[in-house]
Scaffold this motif. Structure first.
Motif, PDB file in Angstrom:
ATOM      1  N   PRO A  29      -0.804   9.974   7.760  1.00  0.00           N
ATOM      2  CA  PRO A  29      -2.201   9.834   8.167  1.00  0.00           C
ATOM      3  C   PRO A  29      -2.587   8.423   8.581  1.00  0.00           C
ATOM      4  O   PRO A  29      -3.403   8.243   9.493  1.00  0.00           O
ATOM      5  CB  PRO A  29      -2.972  10.286   6.917  1.00  0.00           C
ATOM      6  CG  PRO A  29      -2.035  11.174   6.193  1.00  0.00           C
ATOM      7  CD  PRO A  29      -0.666  10.630   6.454  1.00  0.00           C
ATOM      8  N   GLU A  30      -2.023   7.412   7.914  1.00  0.00           N
ATOM      9  CA  GLU A  30      -2.378   6.038   8.252  1.00  0.00           C
ATOM     10  C   GLU A  30      -1.848   5.624   9.620  1.00  0.00           C
ATOM     11  O   GLU A  30      -2.349   4.681  10.229  1.00  0.00           O
ATOM     12  CB  GLU A  30      -1.864   5.081   7.180  1.00  0.00           C
ATOM     13  CG  GLU A  30      -0.378   5.227   6.896  1.00  0.00           C
ATOM     14  CD  GLU A  30       0.033   4.618   5.572  1.00  0.00           C
ATOM     15  OE1 GLU A  30       1.222   4.330   5.412  1.00  0.00           O
ATOM     16  OE2 GLU A  30      -0.843   4.432   4.713  1.00  0.00           O
ATOM     17  N   LEU A  31      -0.823   6.340  10.110  1.00  0.00           N
ATOM     18  CA  LEU A  31      -0.282   6.045  11.438  1.00  0.00           C
ATOM     19  C   LEU A  31      -0.868   6.958  12.513  1.00  0.00           C
ATOM     20  O   LEU A  31      -0.757   6.663  13.707  1.00  0.00           O
ATOM     21  CB  LEU A  31       1.243   6.200  11.420  1.00  0.00           C
ATOM     22  CG  LEU A  31       1.997   5.311  10.427  1.00  0.00           C
ATOM     23  CD1 LEU A  31       3.485   5.607  10.473  1.00  0.00           C
ATOM     24  CD2 LEU A  31       1.723   3.843  10.715  1.00  0.00           C
ATOM     25  N   ASP A  32      -1.458   8.048  12.082  1.00  0.00           N
ATOM     26  CA  ASP A  32      -2.068   9.004  13.015  1.00  0.00           C
ATOM     27  C   ASP A  32      -3.389   9.479  12.413  1.00  0.00           C
ATOM     28  O   ASP A  32      -3.543  10.637  12.037  1.00  0.00           O
ATOM     29  CB  ASP A  32      -1.110  10.185  13.246  1.00  0.00           C
ATOM     30  CG  ASP A  32      -1.627  11.192  14.265  1.00  0.00           C
ATOM     31  OD1 ASP A  32      -2.386  10.793  15.163  1.00  0.00           O
ATOM     32  OD2 ASP A  32      -1.285  12.390  14.138  1.00  0.00           O
ATOM     33  N   PRO A  33      -4.382   8.566  12.287  1.00  0.00           N
ATOM     34  CA  PRO A  33      -5.600   8.882  11.522  1.00  0.00           C
ATOM     35  C   PRO A  33      -6.388  10.064  12.065  1.00  0.00           C
ATOM     36  O   PRO A  33      -7.055  10.762  11.301  1.00  0.00           O
ATOM     37  CB  PRO A  33      -6.402   7.582  11.594  1.00  0.00           C
ATOM     38  CG  PRO A  33      -5.859   6.850  12.766  1.00  0.00           C
ATOM     39  CD  PRO A  33      -4.412   7.209  12.830  1.00  0.00           C
ATOM     40  N   ASN A  52      -7.710  11.095   3.921  1.00  0.00           N
ATOM     41  CA  ASN A  52      -8.782  10.196   4.369  1.00  0.00           C
ATOM     42  C   ASN A  52     -10.117  10.795   3.971  1.00  0.00           C
ATOM     43  O   ASN A  52     -10.544  11.807   4.513  1.00  0.00           O
ATOM     44  CB  ASN A  52      -8.688  10.015   5.886  1.00  0.00           C
ATOM     45  CG  ASN A  52      -9.778   9.093   6.434  1.00  0.00           C
ATOM     46  OD1 ASN A  52     -10.585   8.565   5.670  1.00  0.00           O
ATOM     47  ND2 ASN A  52      -9.789   8.924   7.742  1.00  0.00           N
ATOM     48  N   ARG A  94       0.848  -1.197   0.000  1.00  0.00           N
ATOM     49  CA  ARG A  94       0.000   0.000   0.000  1.00  0.00           C
ATOM     50  C   ARG A  94       0.883   1.247   0.000  1.00  0.00           C
ATOM     51  O   ARG A  94       1.745   1.405   0.869  1.00  0.00           O
ATOM     52  CB  ARG A  94      -0.893   0.010   1.242  1.00  0.00           C
ATOM     53  CG  ARG A  94      -1.863   1.186   1.256  1.00  0.00           C
ATOM     54  CD  ARG A  94      -2.709   1.150   2.516  1.00  0.00           C
ATOM     55  NE  ARG A  94      -3.591   2.298   2.558  1.00  0.00           N
ATOM     56  CZ  ARG A  94      -4.378   2.587   3.588  1.00  0.00           C
ATOM     57  NH1 ARG A  94      -4.383   1.779   4.643  1.00  0.00           N
ATOM     58  NH2 ARG A  94      -5.148   3.643   3.563  1.00  0.00           N
ATOM     59  N   SER A 151     -12.853  11.533   6.728  1.00  0.00           N
ATOM     60  CA  SER A 151     -12.270  12.221   7.873  1.00  0.00           C
ATOM     61  C   SER A 151     -13.352  12.705   8.834  1.00  0.00           C
ATOM     62  O   SER A 151     -14.358  13.280   8.434  1.00  0.00           O
ATOM     63  CB  SER A 151     -11.444  13.419   7.400  1.00  0.00           C
ATOM     64  OG  SER A 151     -10.394  12.986   6.572  1.00  0.00           O
ATOM     65  N   PRO A 162       1.884   5.010   0.665  1.00  0.00           N
ATOM     66  CA  PRO A 162       1.470   5.942   1.716  1.00  0.00           C
ATOM     67  C   PRO A 162       0.597   7.052   1.151  1.00  0.00           C
ATOM     68  O   PRO A 162       0.792   7.507   0.027  1.00  0.00           O
ATOM     69  CB  PRO A 162       2.796   6.502   2.241  1.00  0.00           C
ATOM     70  CG  PRO A 162       3.770   6.294   1.128  1.00  0.00           C
ATOM     71  CD  PRO A 162       3.325   5.041   0.429  1.00  0.00           C
ATOM     72  N   MET A 163      -0.383   7.465   1.939  1.00  0.00           N
ATOM     73  CA  MET A 163      -1.282   8.556   1.558  1.00  0.00           C
ATOM     74  C   MET A 163      -0.813   9.824   2.267  1.00  0.00           C
ATOM     75  O   MET A 163      -0.392   9.794   3.424  1.00  0.00           O
ATOM     76  CB  MET A 163      -2.717   8.230   1.970  1.00  0.00           C
ATOM     77  CG  MET A 163      -3.283   6.989   1.286  1.00  0.00           C
ATOM     78  SD  MET A 163      -3.540   7.245  -0.490  1.00  0.00           S
ATOM     79  CE  MET A 163      -4.920   8.383  -0.439  1.00  0.00           C
ATOM     80  N   TYR A 164      -0.892  10.944   1.557  1.00  0.00           N
ATOM     81  CA  TYR A 164      -0.412  12.198   2.116  1.00  0.00           C
ATOM     82  C   TYR A 164      -1.555  13.212   2.189  1.00  0.00           C
ATOM     83  O   TYR A 164      -2.341  13.352   1.246  1.00  0.00           O
ATOM     84  CB  TYR A 164       0.708  12.783   1.255  1.00  0.00           C
ATOM     85  CG  TYR A 164       1.959  11.946   1.227  1.00  0.00           C
ATOM     86  CD1 TYR A 164       2.950  12.113   2.190  1.00  0.00           C
ATOM     87  CD2 TYR A 164       2.161  10.993   0.233  1.00  0.00           C
ATOM     88  CE1 TYR A 164       4.110  11.359   2.174  1.00  0.00           C
ATOM     89  CE2 TYR A 164       3.319  10.240   0.198  1.00  0.00           C
ATOM     90  CZ  TYR A 164       4.291  10.419   1.176  1.00  0.00           C
ATOM     91  OH  TYR A 164       5.433   9.662   1.153  1.00  0.00           O
ATOM     92  N   ASP A 165      -1.639  13.910   3.319  1.00  0.00           N
ATOM     93  CA  ASP A 165      -2.501  15.076   3.377  1.00  0.00           C
ATOM     94  C   ASP A 165      -1.885  16.173   2.514  1.00  0.00           C
ATOM     95  O   ASP A 165      -0.665  16.232   2.330  1.00  0.00           O
ATOM     96  CB  ASP A 165      -2.609  15.592   4.818  1.00  0.00           C
ATOM     97  CG  ASP A 165      -3.353  14.633   5.738  1.00  0.00           C
ATOM     98  OD1 ASP A 165      -4.320  14.012   5.273  1.00  0.00           O
ATOM     99  OD2 ASP A 165      -2.961  14.508   6.920  1.00  0.00           O
TER     100      ASP A 165
END
Length: 359
Positions: free
Chosen positions: A39-43, A68, A7, A71, A9-12
């Motif tokens: 974000p996936e580690l600190d949703p 997300n 997967r 959110s 990583p997703m970025y804000d």
């Protein structure tokens, strides 16, 4: 055998005022900051509130397009934006800090619906200019001194911190422009129809060139914006290279000279060079004060030179005297402000004479 699925990583995407503050921060400061958690580690973004990049540079609340889509963490810490149309090319850039940030032009676009007309013009001027205003915290000052060698080797010195007449470090940093003036004009056409595009286009009309300090921006807005918008409607350009002949170069002691603000008469027959002088936010005293030789050199070429101090534009009565002087040198009849124009000028003054460090 099936290949393992990884997967990405997703970025804000930080935008609006949060992106603006990130762009204002010197790379010397940013390189000392650790990345924020993905974000996936600190949703729910609980860790942002105490992260030094957020507390000392970007500030709360953080404005972002969230990675997300579901959110639910909106509140005092996070302000989630939505973008319902196709993003323009080059909308955002990935940072080394665990998020993306909107590019300078797109940052201005995302700010446009939420800030006043004057504040948007100020932000545009600064991004098109050769300076940034950023005041490090005491902890940052210590870290900058401790890591001076690493910073020097990193190549971050394209941003140079200015000092005042006493040799003390200021919050003014000299840097290359973040946006070229032609890029601003092209963006007006590209952003057509997007949210904030109308305000963006109106503000872009007031940007008259590259400036080197908040002082120059304040003077440019008061002198150059239309009378309907609270300015005096002069035809101005910033950072204009002035033509010098051999004799003028000899007198002025240099081969090139740039005018902070050059005002041209309507018929193009006369010009006045306005030099912004003696303000702490205009660099060191030695760099900002024109000596008599330079003034004589410019005058020998037919330029009318006016040296302007910050108090002369900040004080309305002194500014009125300055305006009349410019009009007289350009051969113009004095035009008093209308009641509506005077009200708009007062509103502009409330906006532009602010704490530029926290703009």
């Amino acid at each position: 055998m099936r290949r393992p699925w990884y997967r990405l990583p997703m970025y804000d995407i930080y935008c609006d005022i949060s992106a603006s503050r990130y762009h204002r921060a010197p790379p010397q400061v940013l390189m000392l900051m650790p990345p924020v958690p993905l974000p996936e580690l600190d949703p729910n973004r609980y860790q942002l509130a105490s992260h030094p990049l957020i507390t000392d540079v970007i500030k709360m609340p953080v404005h972002m397009f969230s990675a997300n889509s579901n959110s639910t963490f909106c509140g005092k810490r996070i302000n989630v934006r939505t973008w319902n149309t196709e993003r323009p090319f080059g909308f955002s850039n990935k940072t080394a800090h665990g998020f993306e940030v909107t590019a300078p032009l797109c940052t201005l676009l995302t700010m446009a619906p939420y800030v006043s007309e004057f504040r948007l013009v100020m932000a545009m001027f600064e991004m098109c200019g050769t300076f940034s205003v950023f005041k490090p915290t005491p902890q940052m000052e210590v870290a900058l001194e401790e890591h001076e060698r690493e910073i020097r080797l990193s190549g971050c010195e394209t941003w140079r911190r200015m000092v005042d007449a006493g040799g003390r470090k200021t919050s003014l940093w000299e840097r290359p422009p973040l946006i070229e003036l032609h890029e601003l004009g092209r963006a007006v056409r590209t952003f057509g129809g997007m949210r904030g595009a109308k305000a963006f286009a109106a503000a872009a009309k007031a940007v008259t060139g590259s400036t080197a300090s908040p002082f120059e921006i304040q003077a440019s807005m008061l002198l150059g914006m239309s009378r309907r918008r609270g300015g005096r409607g002069f035809s101005i350009e910033n950072n204009v290279e002035l033509e010098l002949d051999k004799g003028s170069k000899l007198i002025s002691g240099g081969s090139r000279r740039y005018g902070d603000i050059v005002i041209t008469s309507k018929d193009g027959g006369r010009q006045v060079v306005v030099e912004c002088q003696g303000d702490a936010f205009h660099g060191s005293a030695s760099a900002s004060i024109l000596d008599s030789d330079r003034v004589t050199g410019l005058q020998s070429m037919g330029y009318e030179v006016i040296l302007v101090t910050h108090s002369q534009i900040r004080d309305p009565e002194k500014f009125e005297v300055l305006v009349r002087l410019i009009e007289r040198k350009l051969g113009m009849a004095h035009r008093p402000m209308t009641e509506r124009g005077a009200a708009r000028e007062r509103l502009m003054r409330d906006e532009i004479f602010c704490d530029w460090e926290s703009l």
